[in-house]
Design a protein around this motif. Sequence first.
Motif, PDB file in Angstrom:
ATOM      1  N   TRP A 136      -2.480  17.604   3.009  1.00 18.68           N
ATOM      2  CA  TRP A 136      -3.830  17.055   2.845  1.00 18.68           C
ATOM      3  C   TRP A 136      -4.692  17.364   4.064  1.00 18.68           C
ATOM      4  CZ3 TRP A 136      -7.418  15.991  -0.264  1.00 18.68           C
ATOM      5  CH2 TRP A 136      -8.471  15.157   0.068  1.00 18.68           C
TER       6      TRP A 136
ATOM      7  N   GLN B 118       2.968  15.416   2.203  1.00 17.82           N
ATOM      8  CA  GLN B 118       1.667  15.252   1.565  1.00 17.82           C
ATOM      9  C   GLN B 118       0.567  15.097   2.620  1.00 17.82           C
ATOM     10  OE1 GLN B 118       2.554  11.826  -0.845  1.00 17.82           O
ATOM     11  NE2 GLN B 118       2.973  13.072  -2.675  1.00 17.82           N
ATOM     12  N   GLN B 119       0.833  14.307   3.648  1.00 18.35           N
ATOM     13  CA  GLN B 119      -0.155  14.095   4.707  1.00 18.35           C
ATOM     14  C   GLN B 119      -0.478  15.415   5.420  1.00 18.35           C
ATOM     15  OE1 GLN B 119      -1.938  11.569   5.205  1.00 18.35           O
ATOM     16  NE2 GLN B 119      -2.507  11.426   7.341  1.00 18.35           N
TER      17      GLN B 119
ATOM     18  N   GLN C 258       0.843  -1.194   0.000  1.00 15.02           N
ATOM     19  CA  GLN C 258       0.000   0.000   0.000  1.00 15.02           C
ATOM     20  C   GLN C 258       0.879   1.245   0.000  1.00 15.02           C
ATOM     21  OE1 GLN C 258      -2.800   0.060   3.174  1.00 15.02           O
ATOM     22  NE2 GLN C 258      -3.966   1.719   2.303  1.00 15.02           N
ATOM     23  N   ARG C 259       0.524   2.214  -0.815  1.00 13.23           N
ATOM     24  CA  ARG C 259       1.278   3.466  -0.889  1.00 13.23           C
ATOM     25  C   ARG C 259       0.621   4.481   0.034  1.00 13.23           C
ATOM     26  NH1 ARG C 259       2.103   5.700  -6.635  1.00 13.23           N
ATOM     27  NH2 ARG C 259       3.296   7.162  -5.402  1.00 13.23           N
ATOM     28  N   TRP C 260       1.396   5.008   0.948  1.00 15.62           N
ATOM     29  CA  TRP C 260       0.917   6.019   1.868  1.00 15.62           C
ATOM     30  C   TRP C 260       1.386   7.386   1.401  1.00 15.62           C
ATOM     31  CZ3 TRP C 260      -2.496   4.381   5.330  1.00 15.62           C
ATOM     32  CH2 TRP C 260      -2.494   3.034   5.657  1.00 15.62           C
ATOM     33  N   LEU C 261       0.754   8.401   1.901  1.00 15.19           N
ATOM     34  CA  LEU C 261       1.206   9.755   1.613  1.00 15.19           C
ATOM     35  C   LEU C 261       2.517  10.004   2.341  1.00 15.19           C
ATOM     36  CD1 LEU C 261      -2.153  11.727   2.044  1.00 15.19           C
ATOM     37  CD2 LEU C 261      -1.096  10.956  -0.084  1.00 15.19           C
ATOM     38  N   THR C 262       3.351  10.823   1.743  1.00 18.91           N
ATOM     39  CA  THR C 262       4.579  11.222   2.435  1.00 18.91           C
ATOM     40  C   THR C 262       4.187  12.129   3.601  1.00 18.91           C
ATOM     41  OG1 THR C 262       4.890  13.255   1.148  1.00 18.91           O
ATOM     42  CG2 THR C 262       5.860  11.196   0.240  1.00 18.91           C
TER      43      THR C 262
END
Length: 149
Positions: free
Chosen positions: A14, A10-11, A3-7
């Motif tokens: 967001w 980015q988190q 699964q790719r998470w936000l950096t």
Amino acid sequence: MAQRWLTGDQQRIWRNYLALNGRLHAAMNRQLQARCGLSLADYEVLVALSEQGPARVLELAEALGWEQSRLSHHLARMRSRGLIERHGTEQDRRGASVEITADGTDALHAAAPDHVALVRSVLFEPMTPTQLRAFDKVITTALDRLEGA
């Protein structure tokens, strides 16, 4: 598949965007309710009708990005308050059209100056012209990508 998470950046961005969106909507809604007795949803409908004129319910729902059932219920409440008129039959919701009334136009004209002042003071006054162009580009790009999704 991993699964790719936000950096981290980015988190943070967001979450800040979500907070801004929620708080700005709440502030606009409180202001409209307190000063004019309108909800933000009322205001959105009135703006759309004032800009495009009478519209079929389905077309108005698409323009607002609302589900047709949500719009139909909201229009019934607005109609009972004399803000809009609905033409057509309840049996043919797709063929029904709505238009803003004189009372709706008066309510919109009363609400608009304070609404614009709030949006301007929160979003636009603090931005430089360069930031404004970048903000526009980010929003336009995201909206374009949603159109293709």
